[in-house]
Motif scaffolding. Structure first.
Motif, PDB file in Angstrom:
ATOM      1  N   PHE A 204      48.082  39.392  37.694  1.00 13.44           N
ATOM      2  CA  PHE A 204      46.708  38.896  37.855  1.00 13.44           C
ATOM      3  C   PHE A 204      46.065  38.704  36.493  1.00 13.44           C
ATOM      4  CE2 PHE A 204      42.167  39.214  38.452  1.00 13.44           C
ATOM      5  CZ  PHE A 204      41.931  38.490  39.612  1.00 13.44           C
ATOM      6  N   HIS A 205      46.199  39.700  35.610  1.00 13.80           N
ATOM      7  CA  HIS A 205      45.636  39.590  34.265  1.00 13.80           C
ATOM      8  C   HIS A 205      46.212  38.383  33.526  1.00 13.80           C
ATOM      9  CE1 HIS A 205      44.450  44.143  33.908  1.00 13.80           C
ATOM     10  NE2 HIS A 205      43.796  43.505  34.855  1.00 13.80           N
TER      11      HIS A 205
ATOM     12  N   ARG B 207      48.448  43.961  39.225  1.00 16.19           N
ATOM     13  CA  ARG B 207      47.492  43.972  38.104  1.00 16.19           C
ATOM     14  C   ARG B 207      47.963  43.107  36.929  1.00 16.19           C
ATOM     15  NH1 ARG B 207      47.094  49.012  37.499  1.00 16.19           N
ATOM     16  NH2 ARG B 207      45.091  49.354  38.523  1.00 16.19           N
TER      17      ARG B 207
ATOM     18  N   LEU C 203      41.756  44.920  36.355  1.00 13.89           N
ATOM     19  CA  LEU C 203      41.653  44.856  37.810  1.00 13.89           C
ATOM     20  C   LEU C 203      41.938  46.253  38.345  1.00 13.89           C
ATOM     21  CD1 LEU C 203      41.389  42.937  40.351  1.00 13.89           C
ATOM     22  CD2 LEU C 203      43.892  42.945  40.382  1.00 13.89           C
TER      23      LEU C 203
ATOM     24  N   LEU D  44      47.292  36.699  44.050  1.00 13.88           N
ATOM     25  CA  LEU D  44      46.821  37.907  44.716  1.00 13.88           C
ATOM     26  C   LEU D  44      47.509  38.120  46.061  1.00 13.88           C
ATOM     27  CD1 LEU D  44      44.624  40.177  44.455  1.00 13.88           C
ATOM     28  CD2 LEU D  44      43.164  38.716  45.845  1.00 13.88           C
TER      29      LEU D  44
ATOM     30  N   VAL E  20      47.005  47.050  44.122  1.00  7.21           N
ATOM     31  CA  VAL E  20      46.479  46.763  42.784  1.00  7.21           C
ATOM     32  C   VAL E  20      47.511  47.040  41.702  1.00  7.21           C
ATOM     33  CG1 VAL E  20      44.694  47.361  41.116  1.00  7.21           C
ATOM     34  CG2 VAL E  20      44.116  47.162  43.531  1.00  7.21           C
TER      35      VAL E  20
ATOM     36  N   PHE F  39      36.810  44.164  39.125  1.00  8.42           N
ATOM     37  CA  PHE F  39      37.430  43.455  38.006  1.00  8.42           C
ATOM     38  C   PHE F  39      36.475  43.479  36.827  1.00  8.42           C
ATOM     39  CE2 PHE F  39      38.685  39.159  36.105  1.00  8.42           C
ATOM     40  CZ  PHE F  39      39.803  39.683  35.454  1.00  8.42           C
TER      41      PHE F  39
ATOM     42  N   LEU G 223      37.331  33.094  40.067  1.00  7.44           N
ATOM     43  CA  LEU G 223      37.689  34.227  40.924  1.00  7.44           C
ATOM     44  C   LEU G 223      37.820  33.787  42.385  1.00  7.44           C
ATOM     45  CD1 LEU G 223      35.441  37.030  39.373  1.00  7.44           C
ATOM     46  CD2 LEU G 223      37.933  36.833  39.224  1.00  7.44           C
TER      47      LEU G 223
ATOM     48  N   LEU H 104      37.936  45.369  45.728  1.00 10.97           N
ATOM     49  CA  LEU H 104      38.509  45.466  44.393  1.00 10.97           C
ATOM     50  C   LEU H 104      37.385  45.398  43.366  1.00 10.97           C
ATOM     51  CD1 LEU H 104      41.409  42.875  44.807  1.00 10.97           C
ATOM     52  CD2 LEU H 104      41.701  45.340  44.665  1.00 10.97           C
TER      53      LEU H 104
END
Length: 419
Positions: A303-304, A300, A224, A325, A296, A237, A255, A235
């Motif tokens: 999110f991953h 990150r 991301l 997010l 971000v 990805f 998403l 953003l």
């Protein structure tokens, strides 16, 4: 006259004097190797430049070009018009690098540096190992910008380097000589022309890191990020899959449930040497569904982690995932909120799950406070004034709840307050 452009400089008195003076100043024997090479350079030099350059300027250029024939490289020579009407740029480069595309890139660099458009150019190729490009750029008298010839030359050199050369150098700088050389060999032909046009060698090195991870683990690689030119809510990805390409119908709903809208997708097929199957890379252009500007770097990793668990089926795929997010929640915290919502539905609350999801997403600060209160109450490893801290967090929650104007949302949030 036109004859002056076709005759040998030694047959034109003015030029013969210049050439003779330059050769004499060099100290070379005119019948020796270096002397003949110097005379050849002068006879082959652009005729207008030969007429208009001073003996001192020709001395510097001719000797440098003789050395270039021994070790071909890119070299730039600039000459200013005394009346500041134009600047003449002569570029020598290895003949095998000559191309229309490179000439156009050189033209852009030179016009930017001199502050004026290139009005004319000429390409010259002979049997020598060097080719030559001649540019004439228009300038405005009294407004010629200051420039550094060596800096411009360095930009030309960088532009002329092939994408593969840049990849190898960047890999060595990033990973060291041994590992960089190893990966350079493995990926020298892995990326197609479309990828090379869209991404820099520096970006490719970061992609290679994640491709290698995907190959070793067999799991989905992810990145991301936000590109430099992207807007505040934009953003990107990237997904790396060592196997089959991923269907958009599989990826888009996940998403979107994480609060993102997909606006573009750039697929690439990477073929590392010695690997029996390609690695498929999907680069998604995204915007935040609610227009929020995400940090971000801060989100990150979570999110991953969350997306990997959603993809593997370890974590449910629904609208609660947008809190990763929006609120920066870890996947376990989202699981807690989802479980509590399901419990509330068993008790008979009249609100749908989608409405509860939307309510929590509209109040991310309150959600974070509630989860902090939950941890203070139930974390067995907590050490300190559990009750005192919990009371202060509860007070902050009450203050924020007073500012919620929608009665249904207030009711839902007060229910979650009792996590």
């Amino acid at each position: 006259t036109s004859v002056a452009y076709s005759q040998s400089p030694m047959q034109i008195p003015m030029l013969r004097d210049k050439v003779t003076t330059v050769v004499r100043n060099s100290g070379f024997d005119p019948s020796g190797h270096n002397g003949k090479a110097l005379i050849h350079v002068l006879e082959d030099y652009p005729r207008d430049e030969l007429f208009q350059s001073s003996v001192e300027e020709l001395n510097d250029v001719a000797h440098s070009v003789v050395q270039l024939h021994e070790r071909p490289r890119i070299a730039l020579f600039l000459r200013r018009d005394p009346f500041e009407r134009y600047i003449s740029a002569t570029v020598y480069l290895p003949r095998d690098r000559m191309s229309t595309t490179l000439r156009q890139r050189f033209e852009t660099i030179l016009s930017t540096a001199i502050g004026g458009p290139v009005r004319a150019f000429h390409m010259h190729m002979a049997d020598d190992p060097l080719g030559r490009l001649q540019f004439v750029g228009k300038t405005t008298p009294g407004a010629v910008p200051e420039f550094d010839v060596r800096e411009i030359e360095a930009r030309l050199v960088d532009t002329a380097r092939s994408w593969d050369d840049k990849l190898k150098q960047t890999l060595v700088e990033h990973l060291g000589e041994a590992r960089g050389a190893q990966l350079s060999k493995k990926y020298s032909t892995a990326f197609d022309a479309g990828y090379q046009e869209a991404y820099s060698a520096k970006t490719a090195v970061h992609d290679i890191d994640r491709i290698e991870e995907a190959l070793q683990t067999g799991k989905l690689g992810m990145n991301l990020y936000r590109s430099i030119e992207a807007g505040g809510d934009a953003l990107s990805f990237k997904i790396y899959n060592a196997g089959d390409p991923i269907a958009l119908s599989d990826i888009l709903p996940r998403l979107e449930n994480m609060g993102l809208k997909v606006v573009s997708e750039e697929p690439s097929e990477v073929h590392p040497e010695g690997v029996g199957r390609p690695v498929y890379m999907h680069d998604f252009g995204l915007v935040s569904g609610d227009g929020a500007v995400a940090d971000v770097n801060a989100i990150r990793d979570v999110f991953h982690d969350s997306f990997a668990r959603i993809w593997s089926g370890e974590m449910e795929d629904d609208g609660f995932n947008r809190l990763v997010l929006i609120a920066g929640l870890e996947w376990r915290e989202v699981v807690v909120l989802r479980a509590y919502c399901k419990y509330l539905h068993q008790t008979g609350i009249p609100f749908s799950q989608s409405y509860v999801e939307a309510t929590l997403a509209r109040h991310p600060d309150l959600v974070r406070l509630m989860l902090r209160l939950f941890k203070l109450r139930f974390d067995p490893d907590f050490e300190g004034d559990r009750k005192g801290l919990a009371d202060r967090v509860l007070q902050a929650i009450e203050q924020d709840l007073e500012r919620v104007s929608n009665l249904d949302e207030d009711r839902i949030l007060r229910l979650f307050q009792n996590l």
